[in-house]
Design a protein around this motif. Structure first.
Motif, PDB file in Angstrom:
ATOM      1  N   TRP A  92     -10.604   4.313  10.116  1.00 37.23           N
ATOM      2  CA  TRP A  92      -9.762   5.195   9.309  1.00 37.23           C
ATOM      3  C   TRP A  92      -8.416   4.571   9.007  1.00 37.23           C
ATOM      4  CZ3 TRP A  92      -5.097   7.118  10.835  1.00 37.23           C
ATOM      5  CH2 TRP A  92      -4.800   7.063  12.181  1.00 37.23           C
ATOM      6  N   LYS A  93      -7.901   3.735   9.918  1.00 40.58           N
ATOM      7  CA  LYS A  93      -6.584   3.125   9.695  1.00 40.58           C
ATOM      8  C   LYS A  93      -6.623   2.105   8.557  1.00 40.58           C
ATOM      9  CE  LYS A  93      -6.693   2.571  14.079  1.00 40.58           C
ATOM     10  NZ  LYS A  93      -6.656   2.152  15.422  1.00 40.58           N
ATOM     11  N   GLU A 107      -8.867   2.009   6.130  1.00 42.92           N
ATOM     12  CA  GLU A 107      -9.136   2.752   4.887  1.00 42.92           C
ATOM     13  C   GLU A 107      -7.856   3.402   4.365  1.00 42.92           C
ATOM     14  OE1 GLU A 107     -12.154   3.289   3.074  1.00 42.92           O
ATOM     15  OE2 GLU A 107     -12.763   1.588   4.288  1.00 42.92           O
ATOM     16  N   ALA A 108      -7.094   4.010   5.265  1.00 46.21           N
ATOM     17  CA  ALA A 108      -5.839   4.646   4.862  1.00 46.21           C
ATOM     18  C   ALA A 108      -4.863   3.628   4.315  1.00 46.21           C
ATOM     19  CB  ALA A 108      -5.225   5.388   6.043  1.00 46.21           C
ATOM     20  N   TYR A 146      -5.966   2.465   0.695  1.00 41.11           N
ATOM     21  CA  TYR A 146      -5.758   3.468  -0.342  1.00 41.11           C
ATOM     22  C   TYR A 146      -4.296   3.879  -0.485  1.00 41.11           C
ATOM     23  CZ  TYR A 146     -10.678   3.678  -1.262  1.00 41.11           C
ATOM     24  OH  TYR A 146     -11.937   3.350  -1.635  1.00 41.11           O
ATOM     25  N   THR A 147      -3.517   3.678   0.558  1.00 36.80           N
ATOM     26  CA  THR A 147      -2.074   3.895   0.430  1.00 36.80           C
ATOM     27  C   THR A 147      -1.495   2.870  -0.536  1.00 36.80           C
ATOM     28  OG1 THR A 147      -1.873   4.843   2.631  1.00 36.80           O
ATOM     29  CG2 THR A 147       0.126   3.944   1.669  1.00 36.80           C
ATOM     30  N   GLY A 193      -3.492   7.598   0.782  1.00 33.21           N
ATOM     31  CA  GLY A 193      -3.683   7.245   2.177  1.00 33.21           C
ATOM     32  C   GLY A 193      -4.232   8.381   3.009  1.00 33.21           C
ATOM     33  N   ILE A 194      -3.712   9.568   2.794  1.00 37.94           N
ATOM     34  CA  ILE A 194      -4.193  10.729   3.560  1.00 37.94           C
ATOM     35  C   ILE A 194      -5.637  11.042   3.201  1.00 37.94           C
ATOM     36  CG2 ILE A 194      -3.919  13.236   3.811  1.00 37.94           C
ATOM     37  CD1 ILE A 194      -0.887  12.721   3.780  1.00 37.94           C
ATOM     38  N   GLY A 197      -7.831   8.196   4.770  1.00 39.88           N
ATOM     39  CA  GLY A 197      -7.798   8.247   6.223  1.00 39.88           C
ATOM     40  C   GLY A 197      -8.558   9.432   6.781  1.00 39.88           C
TER      41      GLY A 197
END
Length: 155
Positions: free
Chosen positions: A11-12, A14-15, A18-19, A63-64, A67
């Motif tokens: 998840w980190k 991926e976040a 996309y952030t 990001g949210i 994530g």
């Protein structure tokens, strides 16, 4: 990867990906906001000074969403539309918080969650029938609508 099968995601990472993508999109939007603002003759740094909130907002939303999508997928050990719906709701909450309104946050949560869930459930850009043979597509289409005889049999 086919929909519904689980593939482990961090998840980190991926976040973070996309952030950065959201920040790039926000930079693009901010450039247009600066170019078309009523005050002409601005400098390039005005893009960050006046409209830096757009960059931050879009980076946070991206990001949210990514994530939460990866974290929910990891927790459920499934990759399906529910993950996108939960992630859309979380990103929608950010949109409402930006307006400083609880009703806006809840409404955005419902809107983005529903939109992203339905989008992912319908197959996204590829569609549900992507990768099916002609016979499988015909069988899928036939199963979408029941005939009058089928309805009578069920009663």
């Amino acid at each position: 990867m086919t929909k519904g099968t689980y593939e482990k995601k961090d998840w980190k990472s991926e976040a973070a990906k996309y952030t950065l993508g959201g920040a790039g999109a926000g930079l693009f939007v901010s450039a247009f906001q600066t170019a078309y603002s009523p005050r002409q003759g601005g400098k390039a740094m005005d893009m960050f000074k006046k409209f830096g909130g757009s960059i931050t907002f879009m980076a946070a939303m991206g990001g949210i969403f990514a994530g939460v999508d990866a974290a929910v997928s990891e927790a459920r050990q499934k990759d399906d539309y529910v993950n996108s719906a939960v992630a859309g709701c979380a990103a929608g909450l950010v949109a409402g918080i930006r307006k400083r309104s609880i009703p806006a946050a809840l409404g955005s949560c419902a809107f983005f969650g529903t939109t992203m869930g339905v989008y992912d459930m319908s197959g996204g850009f590829e569609g549900k029938m992507h990768g099916m043979t002609r016979d499988e597509r015909d069988e899928y289409r036939a199963g979408l609508f029941a005939s009058a005889e089928d309805l009578k049999k069920k009663q």
